[in-house]
Design a protein around this motif. Structure first.
Motif, short mmCIF file in Angstrom:
data_model
loop_
_atom_site.label_atom_id
_atom_site.label_comp_id
_atom_site.label_asym_id
_atom_site.label_seq_id
_atom_site.Cartn_x
_atom_site.Cartn_y
_atom_site.Cartn_z
N ALA A 13 40.12 34.26 54.39
CA ALA A 13 41.55 34.09 53.79
C ALA A 13 41.98 32.41 53.93
O ALA A 13 43.17 32.37 53.02
CB ALA A 13 42.30 34.95 55.16
N SER A 14 41.20 31.62 54.55
CA SER A 14 41.51 30.19 54.15
C SER A 14 41.78 29.78 52.62
O SER A 14 42.23 28.82 52.41
CB SER A 14 40.76 29.32 55.02
OG SER A 14 40.83 29.67 56.45
N ALA A 15 41.02 30.57 51.93
CA ALA A 15 40.50 30.11 50.55
C ALA A 15 41.77 30.73 49.56
O ALA A 15 41.80 30.47 48.12
CB ALA A 15 39.11 30.40 49.85
N LEU A 16 42.58 31.51 50.21
CA LEU A 16 43.57 32.39 49.48
C LEU A 16 44.91 31.61 49.50
O LEU A 16 45.16 30.65 50.18
CB LEU A 16 43.84 33.73 50.02
CG LEU A 16 42.59 34.67 50.16
CD1 LEU A 16 42.89 35.95 50.70
CD2 LEU A 16 41.71 35.03 48.68
N GLY A 17 45.71 31.92 48.45
CA GLY A 17 47.27 31.28 48.56
C GLY A 17 47.27 29.98 48.09
O GLY A 17 46.38 29.26 47.55
N ARG A 18 48.28 29.34 48.32
CA ARG A 18 48.73 27.98 47.97
C ARG A 18 47.82 27.04 48.63
O ARG A 18 47.66 27.04 49.98
CB ARG A 18 50.17 27.67 48.10
CG ARG A 18 50.68 26.37 47.25
CD ARG A 18 52.11 26.02 47.85
NE ARG A 18 51.79 25.51 49.30
CZ ARG A 18 52.84 25.30 49.95
NH1 ARG A 18 53.95 25.66 49.48
NH2 ARG A 18 52.53 24.67 51.21
N PRO A 19 47.39 26.04 47.92
CA PRO A 19 46.68 25.00 48.75
C PRO A 19 47.75 24.12 49.84
O PRO A 19 48.68 24.05 49.64
CB PRO A 19 46.12 23.82 47.55
CG PRO A 19 46.17 24.75 46.46
CD PRO A 19 47.29 25.79 46.67
N SER A 20 46.93 23.35 50.55
CA SER A 20 47.73 22.71 51.76
C SER A 20 48.41 21.23 51.55
O SER A 20 47.82 20.54 50.83
CB SER A 20 46.67 22.38 53.00
OG SER A 20 45.76 23.65 53.10
N ARG A 21 49.56 21.12 51.81
CA ARG A 21 50.38 20.12 51.59
C ARG A 21 50.16 19.01 52.96
O ARG A 21 50.42 17.77 52.86
CB ARG A 21 51.59 20.16 51.28
CG ARG A 21 52.03 20.94 50.08
CD ARG A 21 53.36 21.08 49.64
NE ARG A 21 53.73 21.87 48.59
CZ ARG A 21 53.34 21.60 47.12
NH1 ARG A 21 52.77 20.49 46.78
NH2 ARG A 21 53.52 22.62 46.38
N ASP A 45 42.53 26.80 59.73
CA ASP A 45 43.05 28.13 58.55
C ASP A 45 43.49 27.60 57.25
O ASP A 45 43.95 28.20 56.72
CB ASP A 45 44.25 28.77 59.55
CG ASP A 45 45.51 27.66 59.60
OD1 ASP A 45 45.26 26.67 59.33
OD2 ASP A 45 46.41 28.11 59.82
N GLN A 46 43.03 26.27 57.04
CA GLN A 46 43.39 25.90 55.83
C GLN A 46 42.02 25.85 54.93
O GLN A 46 42.30 25.97 53.61
CB GLN A 46 43.84 24.36 55.70
CG GLN A 46 45.21 24.42 56.71
CD GLN A 46 45.87 22.87 56.50
OE1 GLN A 46 45.15 21.99 56.89
NE2 GLN A 46 47.15 22.79 56.41
N VAL A 47 41.11 25.36 55.21
CA VAL A 47 39.78 25.55 54.43
C VAL A 47 38.88 26.45 54.77
O VAL A 47 38.66 26.50 56.06
CB VAL A 47 39.46 23.82 54.37
CG1 VAL A 47 40.37 23.07 53.62
CG2 VAL A 47 39.10 23.34 55.53
N ILE A 107 36.52 25.01 50.83
CA ILE A 107 37.39 25.38 49.78
C ILE A 107 38.77 25.60 50.20
O ILE A 107 38.94 26.51 51.23
CB ILE A 107 36.97 26.57 49.12
CG1 ILE A 107 35.55 26.54 48.25
CG2 ILE A 107 37.98 27.16 47.83
CD1 ILE A 107 35.67 25.25 47.31
N ASP A 108 40.00 24.84 49.67
CA ASP A 108 41.17 25.49 50.07
C ASP A 108 42.07 26.29 49.37
O ASP A 108 42.82 26.95 50.05
CB ASP A 108 42.14 23.91 50.04
CG ASP A 108 43.53 23.82 50.85
OD1 ASP A 108 43.83 25.09 51.06
OD2 ASP A 108 44.00 22.71 50.95
N GLY A 109 41.91 26.37 48.04
CA GLY A 109 42.54 27.54 47.21
C GLY A 109 42.03 27.20 45.86
O GLY A 109 41.50 26.37 45.31
CA LIG Z 1 43.91 27.13 51.88
#
Ligand SMILES: [Ca+2]
Ligand SMILES: [Ca+2]
Ligand SMILES: [Ca+2]
Length: 262
Positions: A39-47, A71-73, A231-233
């Motif tokens: 799930a970390s690869a789904l949704g908007r990338p991290s800021r 939980d980001q990558v 992978i972030d997204g």
């Molecule tokens: Ca991510």
């Protein structure tokens, strides 16, 4: 015709700009511990990153500071892969900037020749392979595209400190590619930000260059090398309408409003 355009603009159901689901995940032999939730690869990338109990070292995601919260990558070790899916196909749209239709966000960063001042001396490149599919069965390799090793992510366009501890106020655009012809070597961070021109980075893929008009599935794998990739997204690039089409839609909508008596 103008009426149709106006109605379709207001009635269109937006599709998700990000990878919406994952199909299969194989972590491989050396995926990073605690980085194996697909799930970390789904949704908007991290800021912003480091802002959790495990690390407690908050910082903006910059071209010198990649995302690294658990939980980001997602980590993909040697022999591993993930298949990600969009909810509607990514199209090979001629109005996409630089021909780029799809962006892959890893957590690669520039190497700083003058830490912590941020002078680009190359990339911490971990590579990986991107494959594309319209149906999830037939795959085409996006030759030369490195998912964790080309264009670093930038979370905020107004964060001028490459190791900033605080958020910016101008979120970058994760749906606009960086000009792929730019050579960042030797740039300082002000020059990097100017070159990004508001983009949030990400490795660009022109699906048309591989003979495809639509892609719903993206497989990212790590078949060689010794280090895991992250992978972030994913995002679909937002087309920039030609100025003429904006005028046509605008005139059509204006004429509809007039006929409706406003
Ligand atoms: Ca991510
Ligand atoms: Ca394209
Ligand atoms: Ca990485």
């Amino acid at each position: 015709m103008g009426v149709v355009a106006c109605a379709s603009v207001s009635g269109a159901r937006a599709s998700s700009p990000w990878a919406a689901s994952w199909v299969t995940y194989q972590p491989g032999s050396n995926a990073a511990l605690n980085y194996t939730d697909p799930a970390s690869a789904l949704g908007r990338p991290s800021r912003f990153t480091g802002d959790n109990a495990e690390f407690n070292y908050p910082g903006a995601v910059t071209a010198f500071n990649g995302a690294y919260n658990y939980d980001q990558v997602l980590s993909i070790g040697t022999g591993g892969h993930i298949v990600l899916a969009f909810d509607t196909p990514v199209r090979d749209n001629p109005n996409n900037p630089f021909g780029v239709d799809l962006l892959v966000f890893g957590n690669t960063t520039f190497i700083d020749a003058d830490y912590p001042n941020g002078i680009v001396a190359g990339l911490f490149s971990e590579g990986g392979v991107v494959e594309l599919s319209e149906n999830g069965v037939d795959w085409v390799t996006a030759t030369g595209v490195m998912p964790d090793g080309s264009i670093p992510t930038i979370g905020y366009s107004d964060v001028t400190d490459p190791f900033a501890l605080t958020r910016g106020s101008v979120p970058s655009n994760f749906r606009m590619p960086v000009d792929p012809s730019i050579d960042f070597s030797g740039m300082n961070y002000t020059q990097v930000l100017a070159a990004y021109n508001g983009s949030g980075g990400g490795t660009g893929v022109d699906i048309g260059a591989y003979g495809l008009s639509a892609v719903s599935f993206v497989r990212i794998s790590n078949p060689f090398g010794s280090s895991a990739i992250e992978i972030d997204g994913l995002s679909r690039v937002a087309a920039v309408p030609a100025p003429g089409s904006l005028i046509v839609i605008g005139l059509a909508c204006a004429s509809v409003r007039r006929r409706r008596g406003r």
